[in-house]
Structure formats: structure tokens, C-alpha cells
Design a protein around this motif. Sequence first.
Motif, PDB file in Angstrom:
ATOM      1  N   TYR A 188       0.955  -1.375   0.310  1.00 29.36           N
ATOM      2  CA  TYR A 188      -0.609  -0.214  -0.013  1.00 29.36           C
ATOM      3  C   TYR A 188       0.617   1.512  -0.089  1.00 29.36           C
ATOM      4  O   TYR A 188       0.181   2.444  -0.423  1.00 29.36           O
ATOM      5  N   THR A 216       0.456   3.587  -3.131  1.00 34.71           N
ATOM      6  CA  THR A 216      -0.171   5.521  -3.096  1.00 34.71           C
ATOM      7  C   THR A 216       0.887   6.190  -3.733  1.00 34.71           C
ATOM      8  O   THR A 216       0.958   7.689  -3.954  1.00 34.71           O
ATOM      9  N   PRO A 228     -10.082   1.930   1.145  1.00 28.34           N
ATOM     10  CA  PRO A 228     -11.287   2.552   0.947  1.00 28.34           C
ATOM     11  C   PRO A 228     -10.790   4.119   2.289  1.00 28.34           C
ATOM     12  O   PRO A 228      -9.477   3.774   2.541  1.00 28.34           O
ATOM     13  N   GLU A 229     -11.232   4.968   1.764  1.00 32.25           N
ATOM     14  CA  GLU A 229     -11.353   6.463   2.345  1.00 32.25           C
ATOM     15  C   GLU A 229     -11.933   6.177   3.913  1.00 32.25           C
ATOM     16  O   GLU A 229     -12.071   5.422   4.058  1.00 32.25           O
ATOM     17  N   GLY A 230     -10.600   6.308   4.973  1.00 30.86           N
ATOM     18  CA  GLY A 230     -10.596   6.852   6.049  1.00 30.86           C
ATOM     19  C   GLY A 230      -8.402   6.941   7.123  1.00 30.86           C
ATOM     20  O   GLY A 230      -7.581   7.589   5.730  1.00 30.86           O
ATOM     21  N   LYS A 231      -8.727   6.267   7.771  1.00 30.22           N
ATOM     22  CA  LYS A 231      -7.695   6.529   8.602  1.00 30.22           C
ATOM     23  C   LYS A 231      -6.501   5.579   7.999  1.00 30.22           C
ATOM     24  O   LYS A 231      -5.824   6.723   7.920  1.00 30.22           O
ATOM     25  N   ALA A 277      -5.654   4.681   4.974  1.00 33.65           N
ATOM     26  CA  ALA A 277      -5.684   5.977   3.489  1.00 33.65           C
ATOM     27  C   ALA A 277      -4.863   7.346   3.576  1.00 33.65           C
ATOM     28  O   ALA A 277      -4.043   7.074   3.220  1.00 33.65           O
ATOM     29  N   THR A 278      -5.521   8.044   4.494  1.00 30.31           N
ATOM     30  CA  THR A 278      -4.460   9.037   5.194  1.00 30.31           C
ATOM     31  C   THR A 278      -3.268   8.746   4.825  1.00 30.31           C
ATOM     32  O   THR A 278      -2.420   9.676   5.363  1.00 30.31           O
ATOM     33  N   ALA A 297      -1.243   7.906   2.899  1.00 33.76           N
ATOM     34  CA  ALA A 297      -0.462   8.742   1.885  1.00 33.76           C
ATOM     35  C   ALA A 297       0.297  10.140   2.900  1.00 33.76           C
ATOM     36  O   ALA A 297       1.161  10.632   2.088  1.00 33.76           O
TER      37      ALA A 297
END
Length: 243
Positions: A22, A26, A218-221, A223-224, A227
Motif C-alpha cells: 500500500y 500510494t 477505502p477512504e479513511g484513517k 488511507a490518510t 498518503a
Amino acid sequence: MGELMLVTSGKGGVGKSTVSFYTGLTLALRGRKVLIIELDTGLRSLDVIAGISEQTVYHLGDVTAGRVKPSEAIVSSPLCKNLQLLCAPFSPEDRIEPHRLAWLCQGLDRFYDYTFLDAPAGIGYGFKVGCTAARSALIVATPDPISARDGGVVCDLLAEAGITRRRLIINRVDAKAVARGPISDLDEVIDTVGARLLGVLPESTALHLAAVSGRALPEGKAATAFANIARRLEGEQVPLAVQ
């Protein structure tokens, strides 16, 4: 010349291959060319995490033994064409020789911005092979005393191998659980491992489910957090936060 990074851990089961994939994904979604080479001969998992099991015909051992060209064994991720993967052999008999891996990495280096060498857990042969090719290292640990101590052993061995750029990702962090556990805070993990902190990843059911099914996050903690790790690898100044 791109970044050539060994992703390693002392203790097994810390989510190292998931972190490799991941982080690579990213960066690829940011427009970077990324290659992940899996070194866990006989116990590969990258094809499942990446969702490329059916597309994977050849492996790293086929390439280093000269049976196929790298281009025949490298598979593009269905999630992003900028992310490519070279999986480990199924059989433990396909031993990867250190000089052949170093030769392969040198040959592929000009095509990628980042190459991640996903090492097996521990400090055995696969770890030592990875050390011969890598220019930097990413140590993955969890916030428990065993993982932190083993990460410190790995950090010392990386230094002995001449790998001076060593970063730390602390995975599976539940801030409330850390406060109640044997590790008083994350600074204790950082001090025990002895590497500069790159990022903190939260305990995440969404991350686990994505990894076992070959899906994007999915979008969320989580993924952040990935990033932010990618931005720091790119040289951006991003504040560290435990979510």
C-alpha cells in the motif's frame, strides 16, 4: 537513480508485506513508477495482496536463474499501471543468489522511481540477500516490546551492512490500547528500534480486508496515513499524528 528500499521487520506478523504494497500503491497513484520485489521464497503473499494471483506465471527465481526476462515475470497492478510487482518463488528450492538480485536491481533501477524489496520476517537468508542490494531500509514494527526489541536487532544489522538510511513505520496502532499496554507510548518503540520515524498506521479492519482481497484502500484513517507516508518519502514536511 531511484530509491531502492528494503522493507523488513524482526518479528513476523507485523503487516510488512501489506505496508510494502500500500505504500507502493500510494506512491504509484501520485504518478511515481514503483516496483515491489518479493523475497519471501516459498511463502509468498504479494500476489494475493495485490490481486494478481491469476496473472502471475513467472517469479523472481525464474528471472535470477535466467529462465525468463524480467519483463516476462513483472506484473502490473490492476489498481494502478504505475505499480508493478515481481513475486517470490513458490518453492523454497528456488534460492535467490545475492549477486544476481543486486545485478537485477541495478538493471531495473533506471525504470523506477521506487523499488521496494519486501524481505521475509526475521534475519535469515532472505534478509541478508536484501541487504546486498538495498540502499536504504524501512523497518516495520508494532507497538509491543517483542516487536520493538526485534526491530532494534534488525536496525543494528542494517547498520553493520552499511545501510545508513533507516526509517521506521509503526503499524497497527490503537492509541487507547497503547496507553493500557506494556509500551507506555510510541517514543518507547522509536527509541528501542533506533530508527527515524516515517509514519504511524492505525489498527484497521478496512486495511486487513483490503489486503486479503486484493483491493484498494477505502477512504479513511489508514488511507490518510499511507498518503502521509508517501508524502514524507517524497520529501514533504508532514506533521506526525496518531489517529
